[in-house]
Scaffold this motif. Structure first.
Motif, PDB file in Angstrom:
ATOM      1  N   LEU A 351       0.827  -1.205   0.000  1.00  0.00           N
ATOM      2  CA  LEU A 351       0.000   0.000   0.000  1.00  0.00           C
ATOM      3  C   LEU A 351       0.863   1.257   0.000  1.00  0.00           C
ATOM      4  N   SER A 352       2.020   1.209   0.660  1.00  0.00           N
ATOM      5  CA  SER A 352       2.934   2.358   0.613  1.00  0.00           C
ATOM      6  C   SER A 352       3.407   2.610  -0.810  1.00  0.00           C
ATOM      7  N   LEU A 353       3.553   1.542  -1.592  1.00  0.00           N
ATOM      8  CA  LEU A 353       3.983   1.669  -2.983  1.00  0.00           C
ATOM      9  C   LEU A 353       2.830   2.110  -3.877  1.00  0.00           C
ATOM     10  N   PHE A 362      -0.365   4.346   8.992  1.00  0.00           N
ATOM     11  CA  PHE A 362      -0.725   3.002   9.441  1.00  0.00           C
ATOM     12  C   PHE A 362      -0.704   2.953  10.963  1.00  0.00           C
ATOM     13  N   ARG A 363      -1.699   2.247  11.529  1.00  0.00           N
ATOM     14  CA  ARG A 363      -1.785   2.086  12.973  1.00  0.00           C
ATOM     15  C   ARG A 363      -2.031   0.615  13.288  1.00  0.00           C
ATOM     16  N   GLN A 496      -7.310  -5.308  -2.326  1.00  0.00           N
ATOM     17  CA  GLN A 496      -8.301  -4.640  -3.177  1.00  0.00           C
ATOM     18  C   GLN A 496      -9.280  -3.818  -2.337  1.00  0.00           C
ATOM     19  N   GLY A 497      -9.681  -4.348  -1.173  1.00  0.00           N
ATOM     20  CA  GLY A 497     -10.604  -3.607  -0.327  1.00  0.00           C
ATOM     21  C   GLY A 497     -10.006  -2.353   0.242  1.00  0.00           C
ATOM     22  N   LEU A 498      -8.709  -2.398   0.588  1.00  0.00           N
ATOM     23  CA  LEU A 498      -8.058  -1.218   1.179  1.00  0.00           C
ATOM     24  C   LEU A 498      -7.694  -0.191   0.111  1.00  0.00           C
ATOM     25  N   LEU A 499      -7.630  -0.597  -1.149  1.00  0.00           N
ATOM     26  CA  LEU A 499      -7.388   0.369  -2.209  1.00  0.00           C
ATOM     27  C   LEU A 499      -8.654   1.155  -2.516  1.00  0.00           C
TER      28      LEU A 499
END
Length: 499
Positions: A351-353, A362-363, A496-499
């Motif tokens: 996700l950082s990329l 991020f936590r 995919q859900g976090l994007l």
């Protein structure tokens, strides 16, 4: 299976002769002296050693000292000479061409001097493990220490003598079998170095004991394995949140501000330097003073624009019942909780990329038990190590919280200025815990780890949660036969859900 020692004398000859096979153009006493701490540290890791020259060669390679695989092999048995040549071709050549060698060398160089032998010993163990090498020779630590404390010139003399004499065939046979096993194992290995080695070396001085080191290695290996299954790029879905001013530390990375025009209004530090030509040395009123009073002096003006980016907060919640995931399922190399930590690291990296144009934070939140204790204290320490790079940048943090409701309330407050995703790693199959009336603007995902095959559920309201369970049940049942494929599937689904 290790090769059994025949006698202390044979072990001593094996050790001395093995040191004389270090692949160095001109083997000197200094080269042997630097290899002794590596050998002793490797012996502390495991009672069975590979051919001693392998430890010295690997240590010199990662230390940036060039090897000499084309150097002549000392005069000895033809079979041993052939085995050393095969070792040059299949082990040293593979190691020198490894893409992770530079990262490993850099991580080792950053270690304190006192920790470097331990770092080399760790690398030896990891490379042998990746190759599946099991033909080590058992060596008594007391015997090895006694032999290695002798002067280097005496060790070399004894080694060259052992290589030539016919009465040392038992020791030479053990060396030959060790080299042949190394070359054969290297031919079968997929890779000899990887992310886990460089990552562990970077954190070696912070690791508390071998158990934590092994947990870190396994979590990074799981992250590597899951990352290989993800596509290089995924398309992010449209978001409804508007761009917001980014954090101050991020502004420093972009060329904001600067002189954009000239104006009659400004401060003296922004004065156009050519205006100083109107100043005179005479005590009377000069043209500069007149222009200042009349407001005709010219000043540079700055572009005070603020860079804006979309803000994203992704929170991973680890409740105390995750201790039930400290089990190893058939078909998966690691414990369920270790794979979940690898999944967390894999998602943070990807996700950082993928979302590099957004302001990401991020936590990882570990919940207290009912009595106030933190049962996942070991996993919390492991998570701090896994996210150390992002914590140093200020883009990740590892926290504790009393209850899940507290985390959901905080997420709803953050959702007013950012898109917030919350991922619960749940081992008790209680999805209802995520149904919070005040968290309607928070994207909630549940990674169900209650069974061997994990499942992902996305919750936006009560109706959608119920529908999600019904629709995903057949898929979960289908994946029960292959838990690792289920992990691969949920990794892609979560990404995919976090994007």
């Amino acid at each position: 299976m290790s090769i059994e020692a025949t006698s202390p004398q044979d072990t001593e000859r094996w050790l001395c002769a093995g040191l004389c096979l270090i692949r160095h153009e001109d083997l000197t006493a200094d080269a042997l002296t630097s290899a002794v701490p590596w050998l002793l540290a490797t012996l502390a890791e495991s009672p069975a050693l590979p051919p001693p020259a392998f430890i010295a060669d690997l240590g010199r390679l990662v230390a940036g000292v060039p090897l000499a695989p084309s150097a002549p092999v000392p005069d000895t048995q033809p079979r041993l000479r052939a085995a050393v040549r095969a070792y040059d071709d299949h082990v040293l050549a593979r190691l020198a061409a490894e893409p992770h060698l530079e990262a490993v060398s850099t991580a080792l160089a950053r270690l304190p001097e006192t920790l470097r032998p331990r770092g080399v010993a760790f690398l030896v163990a990891r490379v042998l493990s990746r190759m599946g090498f099991t033909a080590g020779s058992p060596v008594s630590p007391a015997l090895a220490r006694r032999v290695l404390e002798r002067p280097p010139t005496e060790l070399l003399q004894a080694g060259y003598t052992a290589l030539r004499e016919s009465g040392t065939s038992a020791a030479l046979d053990r060396l030959t079998e060790g080299y042949e096993a190394l070359a054969s194992a290297a031919r079968r290995a997929h890779a000899l170095l990887g992310d886990a080695e460089s990552f562990t070396l970077e954190n070696l001085e912070h690791l508390q004991g071998k158990a934590q080191r092994m947990a870190l290695e396994q979590a990074v290996e799981a992250a590597e394995a899951l990352s290989r299954t993800l596509p290089p790029k995924l398309r992010a879905r449209p978001v409804s949140t508007a761009p917001l001013p980014m954090a101050l530390e991020d502004e420093a990375a972009f060329p904001q501000g600067g002189f954009s025009s000239v104006s009659n209004v400004g401060s003296l530090e922004n004065l156009v330097t050519s205006e100083l030509v109107y100043m005179e040395d005479e005590p009377n009123l000069d043209l500069f003073d007149v222009r200042y009073v009349e407001g005709e002096l010219l000043y540079y003006t700055r572009d005070e624009s603020i860079s804006v980016r979309r803000r994203r907060v992704i929170t991973f919640v680890l409740p105390p019942d995750l201790v039930d995931a400290r089990v190893k399922d058939a078909g998966v190399r690691w414990q369920r909780v270790v794979v979940s930590m690898g999944l967390l690291l894999c998602l943070v990296r990807r996700l950082s990329l993928w979302l590099g144009s957004e302001e990401l934070h991020f936590r990882a939140v570990f919940l207290h038990a009912h009595d106030g204790a933190v049962p996942l204290e070991a996993e919390r320490g492991l998570c701090e190590l896994l996210l150390r790079e992002w914590r140093a940048r200020g883009t990740a943090e590892v926290l504790t919280a009393s209850t899940l409701d507290e985390v959901l309330t905080d997420a709803e407050a953050r959702a007013k200025r950012a898109r917030v995703d919350l991922v619960l790693l749940d081992a008790s199959s209680q999805v209802e815990r995520m149904s919070h009336p005040g968290a309607s603007r928070v994207e909630r995902h549940v990674l169900d780890l209650s069974g061997p095959s994990p499942r992902v559920r996305t919750i936006r309201d009560k109706r959608e949660d119920l529908d999600s369970r019904k629709s995903e049940a057949p898929m979960g049942a289908a994946l029960n036969n292959d838990p690792w494929e289920a992990w691969v599937g949920v990794t892609l689904e979560l990404a995919q859900g976090l994007l």
